[in-house]
Design a protein around this motif. Structure first.
Motif, PDB file in Angstrom:
ATOM      1  N   ASP A   1     -28.428  -9.375 -13.295  1.00 24.36           N
ATOM      2  CA  ASP A   1     -28.457  -8.912 -11.902  1.00 24.36           C
ATOM      3  C   ASP A   1     -27.053  -8.715 -11.362  1.00 24.36           C
ATOM      4  OD1 ASP A   1     -31.123  -8.550 -11.399  1.00 24.36           O
ATOM      5  OD2 ASP A   1     -31.472 -10.620 -10.767  1.00 24.36           O
ATOM      6  N   ARG A   2     -26.145  -9.640 -11.691  1.00 24.77           N
ATOM      7  CA  ARG A   2     -24.783  -9.493 -11.185  1.00 24.77           C
ATOM      8  C   ARG A   2     -24.080  -8.304 -11.848  1.00 24.77           C
ATOM      9  NH1 ARG A   2     -21.126 -13.628 -11.688  1.00 24.77           N
ATOM     10  NH2 ARG A   2     -22.379 -14.743 -13.233  1.00 24.77           N
ATOM     11  N   ALA A   3     -24.350  -8.095 -13.142  1.00 23.95           N
ATOM     12  CA  ALA A   3     -23.787  -6.934 -13.831  1.00 23.95           C
ATOM     13  C   ALA A   3     -24.264  -5.649 -13.157  1.00 23.95           C
ATOM     14  CB  ALA A   3     -24.184  -6.943 -15.307  1.00 23.95           C
ATOM     15  N   ALA A   4     -25.552  -5.597 -12.870  1.00 25.83           N
ATOM     16  CA  ALA A   4     -26.125  -4.387 -12.252  1.00 25.83           C
ATOM     17  C   ALA A   4     -25.560  -4.176 -10.847  1.00 25.83           C
ATOM     18  CB  ALA A   4     -27.649  -4.494 -12.214  1.00 25.83           C
ATOM     19  N   ASP A   5     -25.349  -5.269 -10.101  1.00 26.71           N
ATOM     20  CA  ASP A   5     -24.723  -5.145  -8.772  1.00 26.71           C
ATOM     21  C   ASP A   5     -23.330  -4.521  -8.909  1.00 26.71           C
ATOM     22  OD1 ASP A   5     -26.853  -6.257  -7.404  1.00 26.71           O
ATOM     23  OD2 ASP A   5     -26.014  -8.285  -7.378  1.00 26.71           O
TER      24      ASP A   5
ATOM     25  N   ASP B   1     -22.290  -0.850  -7.488  1.00 27.79           N
ATOM     26  CA  ASP B   1     -21.171  -0.744  -6.526  1.00 27.79           C
ATOM     27  C   ASP B   1     -20.117   0.228  -7.040  1.00 27.79           C
ATOM     28  OD1 ASP B   1     -22.327  -2.583  -4.850  1.00 27.79           O
ATOM     29  OD2 ASP B   1     -21.058  -4.264  -5.479  1.00 27.79           O
ATOM     30  N   CYS B   2     -19.840   0.118  -8.323  1.00 28.11           N
ATOM     31  CA  CYS B   2     -18.826   0.958  -8.964  1.00 28.11           C
ATOM     32  C   CYS B   2     -19.232   2.424  -8.847  1.00 28.11           C
ATOM     33  CB  CYS B   2     -18.719   0.494 -10.419  1.00 28.11           C
ATOM     34  SG  CYS B   2     -17.562   1.391 -11.438  1.00 28.11           S
ATOM     35  N   LEU B   3     -20.489   2.718  -9.140  1.00 26.59           N
ATOM     36  CA  LEU B   3     -20.979   4.096  -9.031  1.00 26.59           C
ATOM     37  C   LEU B   3     -20.888   4.591  -7.590  1.00 26.59           C
ATOM     38  CD1 LEU B   3     -22.563   6.456 -10.507  1.00 26.59           C
ATOM     39  CD2 LEU B   3     -24.548   5.525  -9.313  1.00 26.59           C
TER      40      LEU B   3
END
Lengths: 304, 304
Positions: free
Chosen positions: B237-241, B245-247
């Motif tokens: 979940d933190r990776a996906a956040d 955000d990066c995108l």
């Protein structure tokens, strides 16, 4: 006269302090890196012996009745090659008592307080919080090294400053005190226009050096924060949040000792941490650690 | 017959695809590492030539009318020594057109869509989001390397898993699928009792290897997440956040292409990212990139 010897042996310097049992200073010496993790064993022993020799100047080594050496990685002294190399050097200096290796965390705690139980929060190149019971480290939080953790450490501060500067270089000319000083320190110049190449050069230069060297950028964060730079203050606040969380993981009661080059040397980080502790642990006394060799001498006096 | 050649050249493998202008597959070949950043120039050229030779098998190299080589660090080809070494090898294989080096980010985008403008989000060993306008990379977010950033990358996933396991080893026996598999992979065993020594051994082993190798632990996060391990799911979940955000930092309009070994190979990370994009960018088409050599062949066809 009864004397005690306290040593603080690290990867950068070795410092020796001789005091009376009451803590009155009787001698001091310093030399280069003395931790055999950082330098070859023979060099480490030479440095430590040189610091002790200077501290003993004009004193009778037989009057030293107790001695403690604070050093990270005391487990190394289970190896008789390491233990004998040090004890032979100490004997050659005329010391008649063994020099007891004690972990640098316990020594940092003793450098701040005489209370047997409390908690120490260290932020230097790394970061760790440790519970101390009867002078011995019990539980810890973080302290897992720059690669995996050490949040709020000098390494962490330097990395945050470098990441901020790299991101900024891609899109605009660095205009804050922190990003300007990082660009100037790493690149030797501040680019006049946004530049992918400058960002890539900064990233490349930092990857080309040992990662630990990022901690050398930490003082730039403190300096910029002292000038009121909002970017630097934001990094300081996040560092202090990490350090306060780390402490809260292990603290129960007794005093909190703040130690390590960041907490003793960076006024903004120290102030931000103390502010958080005052709010979160209002009944707790917070003290700043003195030098490691003082902590070691205090432990030696206690053992005498 | 008019053919085009697409190459995907990386630090692990080199892959060559020959298609017709319509994209019909005509030949394929693969060989070892071909990026001169990762291996000596002569070895890089040998690998790339070997992949192209295999792809050309049974075809007339003169029918190849356009060729693109996707590679990280196209700036290296400004050096005539590098450029000539590759062009000499291609000429020796009978190719009559130049092979154009194109950045791996632009190739990854082309491997997902034929639209000229859009955004690509890559999570592999590193992580970057890049805006693509008329096929060319304009602005980027993150992509600043494992030491400073690359949040949500394979390196980042592996580091989070390792940090979690180190912290756990100090205080209890790892009992979740993720921490158990990390301990077993790094230490070769799961300690039977909480152990400072085991934690220190794990940290020491990870510091002793090249930091990038932490990305090798990333598949353990995906496997544990697929088993429903809450610790692994929290990391996902933190990776996906971070990735979402990066995108969001660079995306404006057009499709979003997901690329890189983590986004194409880890079902839990991909699902978590797609879930966030559906919520944050409901009108955006999200597509998964095909292989890099396909993107390169598409770009070659466009240039033909």
């Amino acid at each position: 006269m009864t004397l005690v010897l306290g040593l603080d042996v690290g990867g950068t310097s070795s410092r020796a302090l001789i005091t009376t049992l009451d803590g009155a200073r009787a001698g001091f010496g310093r030399a280069g890196a003395g931790n055999p993790v950082s330098v070859p064993l023979a060099d480490a022993v030479t440095s430590v012996a040189s610091a002790v020799r200077a501290a003993l100047s004009g004193l009778d080594p037989r009057e030293v009745r107790s001695a403690v050496m604070g050093i990270a990685g005391t487990g190394r002294f289970a190896d008789p090659v390491v233990a004998d190399a040090f004890s032979d050097a100490f004997a050659a200096l005329g010391l008649t008592v063994p020099v007891r290796p004690v972990g640098d965390v316990e020594v940092a705690y003793a450098a701040g307080t005489l209370e047997p139980c409390g908690t120490v929060l260290i932020s230097g190149t790394g970061a760790i919080a440790a519970r101390i019971e009867d002078g011995l480290m019990t539980t810890t939080a973080d302290g897992i090294g720059w690669l995996l953790g050490d949040l709020g450490s000098g390494f962490w501060l330097g990395r945050e400053a470098a990441a901020l500067t790299a991101r900024e270089l891609y899109t605009r000319v660095p205009d804050g005190p922190l990003t300007r000083s990082v660009a100037e320190t790493v690149l030797g110049t501040i680019p006049a226009a946004p530049s992918r190449q400058a960002a890539d050069d900064l990233i490349g230069a930092l990857h080309a050096q040992p990662p630990r060297h990022l901690s050398r950028l930490a003082p730039l964060v403190s300096e910029a924060a002292e000038q009121g730079d909002p970017q630097a203050l934001a990094i300081v606040d996040r560092a202090a949040d990490h350090l306060a969380d780390c402490l809260a993981e292990v603290h129960t009661d007794g005093p909190v000792v703040l130690a390590g080059s960041v907490l003793t040397g960076s006024a903004p980080v120290r102030a931000a941490v103390i502010h958080r502790l005052a709010r979160r642990l209002p009944a707790t006394a917070t003290v700043l650690a003195g030098p490691g060799e003082l902590g070691a001498a205090r432990l030696a006096a206690r053992l005498a």
